[in-house]
Write an enzyme that holds these catalytic residues in place. Structure first.
Site, PDB file in Angstrom:
ATOM      1  N   THR A 183       0.820  -1.221   0.000  1.00 23.18           N
ATOM      2  CA  THR A 183       0.000   0.000   0.000  1.00 23.18           C
ATOM      3  C   THR A 183       0.850   1.267   0.000  1.00 23.18           C
ATOM      4  O   THR A 183       0.352   2.350  -0.290  1.00 23.18           O
ATOM      5  CB  THR A 183      -0.890   0.045   1.253  1.00 23.18           C
ATOM      6  N   ASP A 217      17.060   2.692  -2.050  1.00 18.21           N
ATOM      7  CA  ASP A 217      16.486   2.546  -0.709  1.00 18.21           C
ATOM      8  C   ASP A 217      17.501   3.050   0.321  1.00 18.21           C
ATOM      9  O   ASP A 217      18.551   2.431   0.537  1.00 18.21           O
ATOM     10  CB  ASP A 217      16.156   1.061  -0.461  1.00 18.21           C
ATOM     11  N   ASP A 259      18.508   0.629   3.236  1.00 20.23           N
ATOM     12  CA  ASP A 259      19.378  -0.464   2.786  1.00 20.23           C
ATOM     13  C   ASP A 259      20.786   0.042   2.482  1.00 20.23           C
ATOM     14  O   ASP A 259      21.770  -0.645   2.763  1.00 20.23           O
ATOM     15  CB  ASP A 259      18.783  -1.123   1.527  1.00 20.23           C
TER      16      ASP A 259
HETATM   17  C1  PRP Z   1      11.908   5.172   3.724  1.00 22.06           C
HETATM   18  C2  PRP Z   1      12.438   6.543   4.094  1.00 22.06           C
HETATM   19  C3  PRP Z   1      11.227   7.248   4.617  1.00 22.06           C
HETATM   20  C4  PRP Z   1      10.132   6.677   3.763  1.00 22.06           C
HETATM   21  C5  PRP Z   1       9.753   7.686   2.718  1.00 22.06           C
HETATM   22  O1  PRP Z   1      11.771   4.375   4.846  1.00 22.06           O
HETATM   23  O2  PRP Z   1      13.506   6.499   5.001  1.00 22.06           O
HETATM   24  O3  PRP Z   1      10.984   7.026   5.985  1.00 22.06           O
HETATM   25  O4  PRP Z   1      10.657   5.494   3.145  1.00 22.06           O
HETATM   26  O5  PRP Z   1       8.687   7.249   1.999  1.00 22.06           O
HETATM   27  P1  PRP Z   1       7.265   7.986   2.041  1.00 22.06           P
HETATM   28  O6  PRP Z   1       7.535   9.441   1.918  1.00 22.06           O
HETATM   29  O7  PRP Z   1       6.557   7.413   0.855  1.00 22.06           O
HETATM   30  O8  PRP Z   1       6.592   7.616   3.322  1.00 22.06           O
HETATM   31  P2  PRP Z   1      11.298   2.851   4.736  1.00 22.06           P
HETATM   32  O9  PRP Z   1       9.820   2.750   4.882  1.00 22.06           O
HETATM   33  O10 PRP Z   1      11.917   2.251   3.518  1.00 22.06           O
HETATM   34  O11 PRP Z   1      11.883   2.217   6.061  1.00 22.06           O
HETATM   35  P3  PRP Z   1      13.395   1.999   6.499  1.00 22.06           P
HETATM   36  O12 PRP Z   1      13.982   3.360   6.761  1.00 22.06           O
HETATM   37  O13 PRP Z   1      13.233   1.205   7.751  1.00 22.06           O
HETATM   38  O14 PRP Z   1      14.125   1.271   5.422  1.00 22.06           O
HETATM   39  N1  URA Z   2      12.286   5.294   0.514  1.00 21.99           N
HETATM   40  C1  URA Z   2      13.547   5.184   0.069  1.00 21.99           C
HETATM   41  O1  URA Z   2      14.451   4.761   0.811  1.00 21.99           O
HETATM   42  N2  URA Z   2      13.821   5.549  -1.197  1.00 21.99           N
HETATM   43  C2  URA Z   2      12.866   6.027  -2.011  1.00 21.99           C
HETATM   44  O2  URA Z   2      13.180   6.356  -3.170  1.00 21.99           O
HETATM   45  C3  URA Z   2      11.554   6.141  -1.527  1.00 21.99           C
HETATM   46  C4  URA Z   2      11.291   5.761  -0.254  1.00 21.99           C
END
Ligand code: PRP
Ligand code: URA
Length: 210
Positions: free
Chosen positions: A109, A201, A204
């Protein structure tokens, strides 16, 4: 509403960001760079902190100086990737408190799921800087800031490295009182809600989990 949206054009930030984006940049360099960029961004994002005049006795006389007027700060990284920005921010403001908000995006989602929230006890007396490298759909930042607002901090600022137009618009709309600082505003989101061209990401790349 009198709020700031700043996209940094400083050459040092832009130079470091170009290396950060590169798919060949190692995890070690990525971590170092994101901290350096965060420090440079924090330098500018704290420009409006109030000052007070003091007198300092030097070996040669009395100097009229300025010091920070006791404004307390807190940094709140959105886990996980926001953690990568904290050390850089603390280098400039070592006395700041650090809160944590845990959110991840549901892979189907793309909406945020909260799993952790621990904020400084005296957050009502503090200016809060919410930090996260990526502002994609904006869902995570909007939710994190809504959570923090329930605790009534004095002010909230949001700082990220890369924003998508969709995320910036969503954040501006949901929280018109929050100043926003980013190092780059990219083109768009792809079908998986990743920022294009972005940097992949962020979590990651910081933690080497892919
Ligand atoms: C990533 C990033 C933000 C989010 C941004 O985190 O660090 O928190 O995605 O996306 P949005 O603006 O669409 O909400 P992620 O959910 O990948 O989690 P992580 O940091 O634990 O990898
Ligand atoms: N979260 C990430 O880490 N990268 C993106 O491009 C979008 C969401």
């Amino acid at each position: 509403m009198d709020r700031k949206v700043v996209i940094f054009d400083h050459p040092l930030i832009q130079h470091k960001l170009s290396i950060l984006r590169d798919e060949n940049t190692t995890t070690k360099d990525f971590r170092e760079l994101i901290n350096e960029i965060s420090m440079l961004m924090m330098f500018e994002a704290t420009r409006d902190l109030p000052m007070e005049e003091i007198e300092v006795k030097t070996p040669c006389g009395i100097a009229k100086c300025h010091q920070l007027a006791g404004r307390k700060l807190a940094f709140v990284p959105i886990l996980r990737a926001g953690l990568g920005m904290v050390d850089g921010c603390l280098k400039l403001v070592p006395s700041a408190r650090v809160g944590h908000i845990g959110l991840y995006r549901d892979e189907t989602t793309h909406t945020p799921v909260e799993y952790y929230c621990k904020l400084p006890k005296d957050i009502e007396e503090r200016d809060v800087f919410v930090v996260d490298p990526m502002l994609a759909t904006g869902g995570s930042a909007v939710d994190a800031i809504s959570q923090i607002k329930l605790r009534k901090p004095r002010k909230i600022v949001f700082m990220c490295t890369i924003a998508a137009p969709e995320g910036l618009e969503a954040l501006e709309k949901a929280h018109p009182d929050v100043d926003i600082y980013c190092a780059a505003l990219d083109e768009k989101l792809n079908d998986d809600c990743y920022i294009i061209p972005g940097l992949g990401d962020a979590g990651d790349r910081i933690f080497g989990t892919k």
